[in-house]
Design an enzyme around this catalytic site. Structure first.
Site, PDB file in Angstrom:
ATOM      1  N   LYS A 181       0.745  -1.356   0.169  1.00 40.42           N
ATOM      2  CA  LYS A 181      -0.069   0.312  -0.137  1.00 40.42           C
ATOM      3  C   LYS A 181       0.944   1.344   0.342  1.00 40.42           C
ATOM      4  O   LYS A 181       2.256   1.390   0.512  1.00 40.42           O
ATOM      5  CB  LYS A 181      -0.331   0.383   1.255  1.00 40.42           C
ATOM      6  N   ARG A 210     -10.342 -11.590   1.488  1.00 37.85           N
ATOM      7  CA  ARG A 210     -11.284 -12.336   0.650  1.00 37.85           C
ATOM      8  C   ARG A 210     -10.121 -13.970   0.871  1.00 37.85           C
ATOM      9  O   ARG A 210     -11.103 -14.702   1.431  1.00 37.85           O
ATOM     10  CB  ARG A 210     -11.685 -11.998  -0.043  1.00 37.85           C
TER      11      ARG A 210
HETATM   12  N1  BES Z   1      -8.074  -3.643   4.670  1.00 37.58           N
HETATM   13  C1  BES Z   1      -8.617  -3.787   2.894  1.00 37.58           C
HETATM   14  C2  BES Z   1      -9.247  -2.365   2.553  1.00 37.58           C
HETATM   15  C3  BES Z   1      -9.573  -1.385   3.318  1.00 37.58           C
HETATM   16  C4  BES Z   1      -9.173  -0.052   3.098  1.00 37.58           C
HETATM   17  C5  BES Z   1     -10.258  -1.175   4.187  1.00 37.58           C
HETATM   18  C6  BES Z   1      -9.467   1.127   3.675  1.00 37.58           C
HETATM   19  C7  BES Z   1      -9.966   0.367   4.961  1.00 37.58           C
HETATM   20  C8  BES Z   1      -9.850   1.213   4.653  1.00 37.58           C
HETATM   21  C9  BES Z   1      -8.188  -4.225   1.434  1.00 37.58           C
HETATM   22  O1  BES Z   1      -7.597  -5.752   2.255  1.00 37.58           O
HETATM   23  C10 BES Z   1      -8.294  -3.929   0.606  1.00 37.58           C
HETATM   24  O2  BES Z   1      -6.675  -3.600   0.464  1.00 37.58           O
HETATM   25  N2  BES Z   1      -8.995  -3.748   0.326  1.00 37.58           N
HETATM   26  C11 BES Z   1      -8.382  -3.987  -1.955  1.00 37.58           C
HETATM   27  C12 BES Z   1      -9.301  -4.555  -2.529  1.00 37.58           C
HETATM   28  C13 BES Z   1      -8.724  -4.486  -3.896  1.00 37.58           C
HETATM   29  C14 BES Z   1      -6.548  -4.930  -4.052  1.00 37.58           C
HETATM   30  C15 BES Z   1      -9.040  -5.538  -4.623  1.00 37.58           C
HETATM   31  C16 BES Z   1      -8.691  -1.989  -1.507  1.00 37.58           C
HETATM   32  O3  BES Z   1      -9.798  -2.330  -1.549  1.00 37.58           O
HETATM   33  O4  BES Z   1      -8.330  -1.783  -2.604  1.00 37.58           O
HETATM   34 MN    MN Z   2      -5.763  -5.763   2.068  1.00 38.47          MN
END
Ligand code: BES
Ligand code: MN
Ligand code: ZN
Length: 494
Positions: free
Chosen positions: A275, A349
């Site tokens: 990230k 997931r």
């Molecule tokens: N934990 C995150 C989702 C999230 C992001 C929660 C910001 C709260 C604040 C999750 O694991 C994630 O990173 N999801 C990705 C999915 C994508 C890579 C398909 C996302 O939402 O960017």
């Molecule tokens: Mn994630």
């Protein structure tokens, strides 16, 4: 904060501050009229002042200068009478404790029960607002702040005949809010403390406290079960994964259990699909689903709900260590389905798919998962509502009703089969990330592939698990979302 109940005349009640609710239409309220008379007509003009006027979330504090045994009166605005709701009462009670905290008043007495009448939901809301609003997480502050905690709240009960019933509603609110605080504490803990092992310890402790069973599966057991999706996520970290199984069997429970599943990513760096740095510290809250499940089981047991409840928490840390899983990897989930990893940041997931499959052995009456699953859900709904998807209309409607009643609202998104196209892989059964469109739905669609025949619902709490600004009953930080929603749902099906 301790809550006590006192029956008696508020005009004779001595306390540092007496809190009274006030609608925009002031004059007709018995308590305002009586307080005004005791204050020699000085209260009503203050009620009407432009900056207060009974408006929602507004307050006015006045000194009684010896005209009453109470030293001060705090007026809390309730808004327009016709717009009055349980949630507004919850907020007003939260506003009350926020003002007491800032004014460094550690004790207070409240007349808000007068506005609740004989409605159980409103009586509970008065207690909930105050308890939820007084939450703070100060474990790591070594110096005292400039606010003080409210330690003692007295609710003045208008009628001695209702005392016992009010007492039991307040006691219920205490059970639920203790569980919300437990969940908030888990989420507030930093990632270096709240590891998968820590979550498991807290699960074991809570279970022992509440007289339920808790079993913790470690790596070898997960390997035996074939939970390769969960294991893949855990490989980039030195923190070993855990799979926590809680089981509460209430007296009088009949039939198949409700199974709750909570995402327990104790820190989500994104893994190899790292990230961006800005804001990454918030990803310690990526186990808010797990916290909600632990909290709900605690509350259900404390309330002695007559049902059979199972909580499943797959827990891992998502880091980009040398053993980390990589984009392009193919993993075989416990169900036997193969998953092509497109993005290691779509890790939630992968934990959930193994837990949902594991849940099948309980033949659940309902299967509900909670997860901070997608940033896209924040784009769609902000922090105002939790995303809802599922395969059963009755279950979804029940959760929507529970959302309205608890104030933890949910909003449905569709799971039409066309969305499945986004998750087709060239080399495996499915892929774990579907590209830039419909991010919340494609994640929900992925989970559905592992829910089997169960009546299943998925709650995406990415937007609602963390409060950025602070609301009267939801202080800045971890919200403990899900606990009140699920308890409301469970109560309704008992
Ligand atoms: N934990 C995150 C989702 C999230 C992001 C929660 C910001 C709260 C604040 C999750 O694991 C994630 O990173 N999801 C990705 C999915 C994508 C890579 C398909 C996302 O939402 O960017
Ligand atoms: Mn994630
Ligand atoms: Zn995540």
């Amino acid at each position: 904060m301790r809550i006590s109940l006192v029956v008696g005349d508020y005009l004779k009640h001595s306390c540092p501050v007496l809190v009274a609710g006030c609608f925009e239409e002031d004059g007709e309220l018995e308590w305002i009229t009586r307080l005004d008379r005791a204050m020699e007509g000085r209260l009503l003009p203050l009620c009407r002042q432009e900056d207060f006027a009974g408006k929602l979330d507004k307050t006015k504090m006045v000194h009684t200068l010896g005209r009453l045994p109470a030293e001060r009166i705090l007026l809390v605005g309730l808004g327009k009478r016709k717009d009055f709701t349980v949630e507004r009462l919850r907020r007003a009670s939260g506003t009350m404790v926020q003002v007491l905290k800032k004014a460094r008043l550690e004790r207070g007495s409240s007349l808000l029960l007068c506005v609740a009448g004989d409605e159980p939901a409103k009586i509970r809301a008065v207690a909930e607002g105050a308890l939820l609003g007084s939450y703070e997480f100060s474990q790591y502050k070594t110096a005292a702040g400039d606010e003080s905690a409210v330690t003692e709240l007295t609710f003045l009960c208008p009628d001695k005949n209702v005392r016992t019933s009010v007492e039991s509603f307040v006691a219920e609110a205490v059970c639920v809010c203790d569980a919300v605080s437990f969940a908030r504490d888990l989420v507030s803990q930093p990632g270096n403390v709240a590891t998968p092992t820590y979550l498991a310890e807290k699960g074991l402790e809570m279970a022992a406290r509440q007289g339920m069973t808790c079993q913790v599966l470690e790596r070898e057991e997960l390997e035996r079960l074939g939970m390769e999706a969960l294991l893949a996520v855990s490989r980039g970290s030195h923190q070993p994964p855990r799979f926590i199984i809680l089981e509460y069997h209430g007296d009088g429970a009949k039939g198949r259990p409700v199974v709750l599943v909570g995402k327990g990513v104790t820190f989500d760096s994104g893994g190899i699909s790292l990230k961006p740095g800005a804001g990454m510290e918030r990803m310690k809250d990526d186990m808010a689903g797990a916290a909600a499940v632990l909290g709900t089981l605690q509350a259900a047991a404390a309330l002695r709900l007559p049902l059979h409840l199972v909580g499943l928490v797959p827990a891992a840390e998502n880091l980009p260590g040398g053993g980390a899983y990589k984009p392009g990897d193919v993993v075989t989930a416990m169900s036997g389905k193969t998953i092509e990893v497109i993005n290691t940041d779509a890790e939630g997931r992968l934990l959930l798919c193994d837990a949902l499959h594991y849940a099948q052995r309980y033949r659940p009456a309902a299967l509900i998962d909670l997860a901070t699953l997608t940033g896209a859900c924040i784009v769609a709904l902000g922090n105002v509502a939790t995303g809802l998807m599922g395969n059963d209309n009755n279950l979804k409607r029940s959760l929507q009703r529970a959302g309205e009643a608890s104030g933890e609202r949910v909003w449905e998104l569709p799971l039409w089969e066309e969305y499945g196209e986004l998750m087709k892989s060239d080399i495996a059964d499915v892929k774990n990330a579907g590209g830039p469109t419909a991010g919340t739905i494609s994640a929900g669609w992925f989970l559905q592939q592992f829910a089997g025949k169960a009546r299943w619902a998925h709650l995406d709490i990415a937007g609602t698990a963390w409060e950025e600004k602070g609301q009267p009953h939801i202080p800045k930080g971890a919200t403990g979302v899900g606990v009140r929603l699920l308890i409301e749902y469970l109560r309704a099906i008992c």
